[in-house]
Design a protein around this motif. Structure first.
Motif, PDB file in Angstrom:
ATOM      1  N   ARG A  31      66.380  60.170  38.013  1.00  0.00           N
ATOM      2  CA  ARG A  31      66.242  58.744  38.273  1.00  0.00           C
ATOM      3  C   ARG A  31      65.030  58.463  39.152  1.00  0.00           C
ATOM      4  O   ARG A  31      64.298  57.507  38.947  1.00  0.00           O
ATOM      5  CB  ARG A  31      67.513  58.219  38.937  1.00  0.00           C
ATOM      6  N   GLU A  32      64.852  59.286  40.179  1.00  0.00           N
ATOM      7  CA  GLU A  32      63.714  59.081  41.070  1.00  0.00           C
ATOM      8  C   GLU A  32      62.399  59.245  40.312  1.00  0.00           C
ATOM      9  O   GLU A  32      61.447  58.500  40.522  1.00  0.00           O
ATOM     10  CB  GLU A  32      63.782  60.064  42.244  1.00  0.00           C
ATOM     11  N   GLN A  33      62.355  60.237  39.429  1.00  0.00           N
ATOM     12  CA  GLN A  33      61.144  60.463  38.666  1.00  0.00           C
ATOM     13  C   GLN A  33      60.875  59.282  37.742  1.00  0.00           C
ATOM     14  O   GLN A  33      59.737  58.819  37.628  1.00  0.00           O
ATOM     15  CB  GLN A  33      61.264  61.752  37.845  1.00  0.00           C
ATOM     16  N   ALA A  34      61.925  58.757  37.087  1.00  0.00           N
ATOM     17  CA  ALA A  34      61.758  57.605  36.206  1.00  0.00           C
ATOM     18  C   ALA A  34      61.261  56.399  36.985  1.00  0.00           C
ATOM     19  O   ALA A  34      60.401  55.650  36.525  1.00  0.00           O
ATOM     20  CB  ALA A  34      63.082  57.281  35.516  1.00  0.00           C
ATOM     21  N   ALA A  35      61.811  56.203  38.196  1.00  0.00           N
ATOM     22  CA  ALA A  35      61.372  55.082  39.015  1.00  0.00           C
ATOM     23  C   ALA A  35      59.918  55.233  39.415  1.00  0.00           C
ATOM     24  O   ALA A  35      59.151  54.269  39.430  1.00  0.00           O
ATOM     25  CB  ALA A  35      62.254  54.965  40.264  1.00  0.00           C
ATOM     26  N   ALA A  36      59.514  56.448  39.755  1.00  0.00           N
ATOM     27  CA  ALA A  36      58.127  56.684  40.143  1.00  0.00           C
ATOM     28  C   ALA A  36      57.171  56.380  39.003  1.00  0.00           C
ATOM     29  O   ALA A  36      56.114  55.784  39.189  1.00  0.00           O
ATOM     30  CB  ALA A  36      57.946  58.133  40.603  1.00  0.00           C
ATOM     31  N   VAL A  37      57.558  56.789  37.790  1.00  0.00           N
ATOM     32  CA  VAL A  37      56.714  56.510  36.636  1.00  0.00           C
ATOM     33  C   VAL A  37      56.656  55.019  36.381  1.00  0.00           C
ATOM     34  O   VAL A  37      55.598  54.441  36.133  1.00  0.00           O
ATOM     35  CB  VAL A  37      57.244  57.247  35.386  1.00  0.00           C
ATOM     36  N   ALA A  38      57.809  54.344  36.451  1.00  0.00           N
ATOM     37  CA  ALA A  38      57.857  52.912  36.188  1.00  0.00           C
ATOM     38  C   ALA A  38      57.022  52.132  37.187  1.00  0.00           C
ATOM     39  O   ALA A  38      56.421  51.122  36.863  1.00  0.00           O
ATOM     40  CB  ALA A  38      59.309  52.412  36.232  1.00  0.00           C
ATOM     41  N   GLU A  39      56.981  52.608  38.435  1.00  0.00           N
ATOM     42  CA  GLU A  39      56.237  51.901  39.466  1.00  0.00           C
ATOM     43  C   GLU A  39      54.778  52.324  39.523  1.00  0.00           C
ATOM     44  O   GLU A  39      54.015  51.848  40.354  1.00  0.00           O
ATOM     45  CB  GLU A  39      56.890  52.140  40.832  1.00  0.00           C
ATOM     46  N   GLY A  40      54.383  53.238  38.643  1.00  0.00           N
ATOM     47  CA  GLY A  40      52.989  53.615  38.587  1.00  0.00           C
ATOM     48  C   GLY A  40      52.507  54.353  39.820  1.00  0.00           C
ATOM     49  O   GLY A  40      51.374  54.148  40.269  1.00  0.00           O
ATOM     50  N   THR A  41      53.340  55.202  40.382  1.00  0.00           N
ATOM     51  CA  THR A  41      52.953  55.885  41.615  1.00  0.00           C
ATOM     52  C   THR A  41      52.206  57.187  41.355  1.00  0.00           C
ATOM     53  O   THR A  41      51.871  57.894  42.288  1.00  0.00           O
ATOM     54  CB  THR A  41      54.202  56.193  42.464  1.00  0.00           C
ATOM     55  N   GLY A 192      61.680  44.419  36.890  1.00  0.00           N
ATOM     56  CA  GLY A 192      62.196  43.283  37.646  1.00  0.00           C
ATOM     57  C   GLY A 192      61.119  42.616  38.481  1.00  0.00           C
ATOM     58  O   GLY A 192      60.145  43.268  38.896  1.00  0.00           O
ATOM     59  N   PRO A 193      61.241  41.312  38.744  1.00  0.00           N
ATOM     60  CA  PRO A 193      60.202  40.576  39.474  1.00  0.00           C
ATOM     61  C   PRO A 193      59.922  41.103  40.872  1.00  0.00           C
ATOM     62  O   PRO A 193      58.762  41.166  41.288  1.00  0.00           O
ATOM     63  CB  PRO A 193      60.766  39.150  39.518  1.00  0.00           C
ATOM     64  N   ASP A 194      60.959  41.474  41.623  1.00  0.00           N
ATOM     65  CA  ASP A 194      60.740  41.929  42.999  1.00  0.00           C
ATOM     66  C   ASP A 194      59.903  43.199  43.039  1.00  0.00           C
ATOM     67  O   ASP A 194      58.890  43.276  43.748  1.00  0.00           O
ATOM     68  CB  ASP A 194      62.078  42.161  43.704  1.00  0.00           C
ATOM     69  N   ARG A 195      60.299  44.205  42.287  1.00  0.00           N
ATOM     70  CA  ARG A 195      59.585  45.478  42.302  1.00  0.00           C
ATOM     71  C   ARG A 195      58.221  45.349  41.627  1.00  0.00           C
ATOM     72  O   ARG A 195      57.260  46.011  42.032  1.00  0.00           O
ATOM     73  CB  ARG A 195      60.434  46.558  41.645  1.00  0.00           C
ATOM     74  N   SER A 196      58.137  44.493  40.615  1.00  0.00           N
ATOM     75  CA  SER A 196      56.841  44.264  39.976  1.00  0.00           C
ATOM     76  C   SER A 196      55.859  43.647  40.964  1.00  0.00           C
ATOM     77  O   SER A 196      54.692  44.061  41.041  1.00  0.00           O
ATOM     78  CB  SER A 196      57.003  43.352  38.755  1.00  0.00           C
ATOM     79  N   ALA A 197      56.323  42.661  41.717  1.00  0.00           N
ATOM     80  CA  ALA A 197      55.459  42.017  42.709  1.00  0.00           C
ATOM     81  C   ALA A 197      55.029  43.015  43.781  1.00  0.00           C
ATOM     82  O   ALA A 197      53.863  43.020  44.221  1.00  0.00           O
ATOM     83  CB  ALA A 197      56.178  40.832  43.337  1.00  0.00           C
ATOM     84  N   GLN A 198      55.941  43.866  44.217  1.00  0.00           N
ATOM     85  CA  GLN A 198      55.598  44.875  45.220  1.00  0.00           C
ATOM     86  C   GLN A 198      54.543  45.835  44.694  1.00  0.00           C
ATOM     87  O   GLN A 198      53.596  46.203  45.403  1.00  0.00           O
ATOM     88  CB  GLN A 198      56.853  45.643  45.633  1.00  0.00           C
ATOM     89  N   LEU A 199      54.695  46.262  43.444  1.00  0.00           N
ATOM     90  CA  LEU A 199      53.722  47.160  42.838  1.00  0.00           C
ATOM     91  C   LEU A 199      52.357  46.494  42.746  1.00  0.00           C
ATOM     92  O   LEU A 199      51.338  47.080  43.117  1.00  0.00           O
ATOM     93  CB  LEU A 199      54.199  47.572  41.446  1.00  0.00           C
ATOM     94  N   ILE A 200      52.336  45.246  42.271  1.00  0.00           N
ATOM     95  CA  ILE A 200      51.067  44.536  42.136  1.00  0.00           C
ATOM     96  C   ILE A 200      50.393  44.371  43.490  1.00  0.00           C
ATOM     97  O   ILE A 200      49.177  44.556  43.620  1.00  0.00           O
ATOM     98  CB  ILE A 200      51.303  43.165  41.473  1.00  0.00           C
TER      99      ILE A 200
END
Length: 207
Positions: A31-41, A192-200
């Protein structure tokens, strides 16, 4: 219970507990790896984006230079899309709301993968619907032009079915492009909008 049986039973319990712990670690790590990929880290920068020749919803010929000077969220879809495309547009509107003043430097670019039906006027009518962000740039073109743009962004799409009721399968990734027209990161459609905004915000801060 004989001592030997007790020891064997205890050993079996320990083995099961260790096995369950190992499974839990794998699941959490996945799950952590999937989140990292999704957030572009990730540190690498994929070969995404490039030149294109398309037409906007006002019938004007445009190219990749329309991405210059602003941050852009680019995604591929089509106006007959029953769920993911309208949901993505609504999510991006919510994302911009969370960005505050930074949203002034951010534009949304919607590239149709269904040029047979998505004429400039069809795009204009679709993007002016209630509930969608204002100022979205809709792009379409010939089959060859759309394919070239999708190939540049490594975006998948495929026509499914025949006749007027056909649909389109397509990838759901939203691409964050910098003011220099170069790819910066990818946003998973379900981030999701919150995490997308944080990433941007993080990517904007790096420039």
């Amino acid at each position: 219970m004989p001592r030997r049986s007790v020891l064997l039973f205890a050993g079996a319990c320990i083995a099961i507990a260790v096995a369950l712990a190992a499974v839990t670690v794998v699941v959490v790590t996945g799950r952590e790896q999937a989140a990292a990929v999704a957030e572009g880290t990730g540190t690498g920068q994929a070969s995404v984006g490039g030149p294109f020749q398309l037409v906007n919803q006002d019938g004007q010929a445009v190219d990749q230079t329309l991405l210059n000077g602003k941050w852009s969220l680019v995604f591929f879809g089509f106006t007959y899309c029953p769920d993911f495309c309208p949901t993505t547009l609504q999510a991006l509107e919510a994302t911009k709301a969370r960005l505050g003043a930074a949203a002034d430097d951010l534009q949304i670019v919607f590239i149709s993968v269904d040029p047979a039906r998505d004429t400039p006027q069809a795009l204009k009518d679709y993007l002016s619907s209630d509930g969608f962000p204002e100022g979205v740039i809709g792009l379409t073109g010939t089959d060859a032009q759309v394919k070239s743009a999708a190939d540049a962004y490594r975006a998948f799409y495929q026509k499914v079915g025949t006749g007027p009721d056909y649909t389109m399968n397509h990838s759901l990734t939203v691409y964050l492009i910098g003011p220099d027209g170069r790819y910066r990161s990818a946003l998973a459609h379900d981030l999701g909008p919150d995490r997308s905004a944080q990433l941007i915000q993080r990517v904007m801060a790096r420039g």
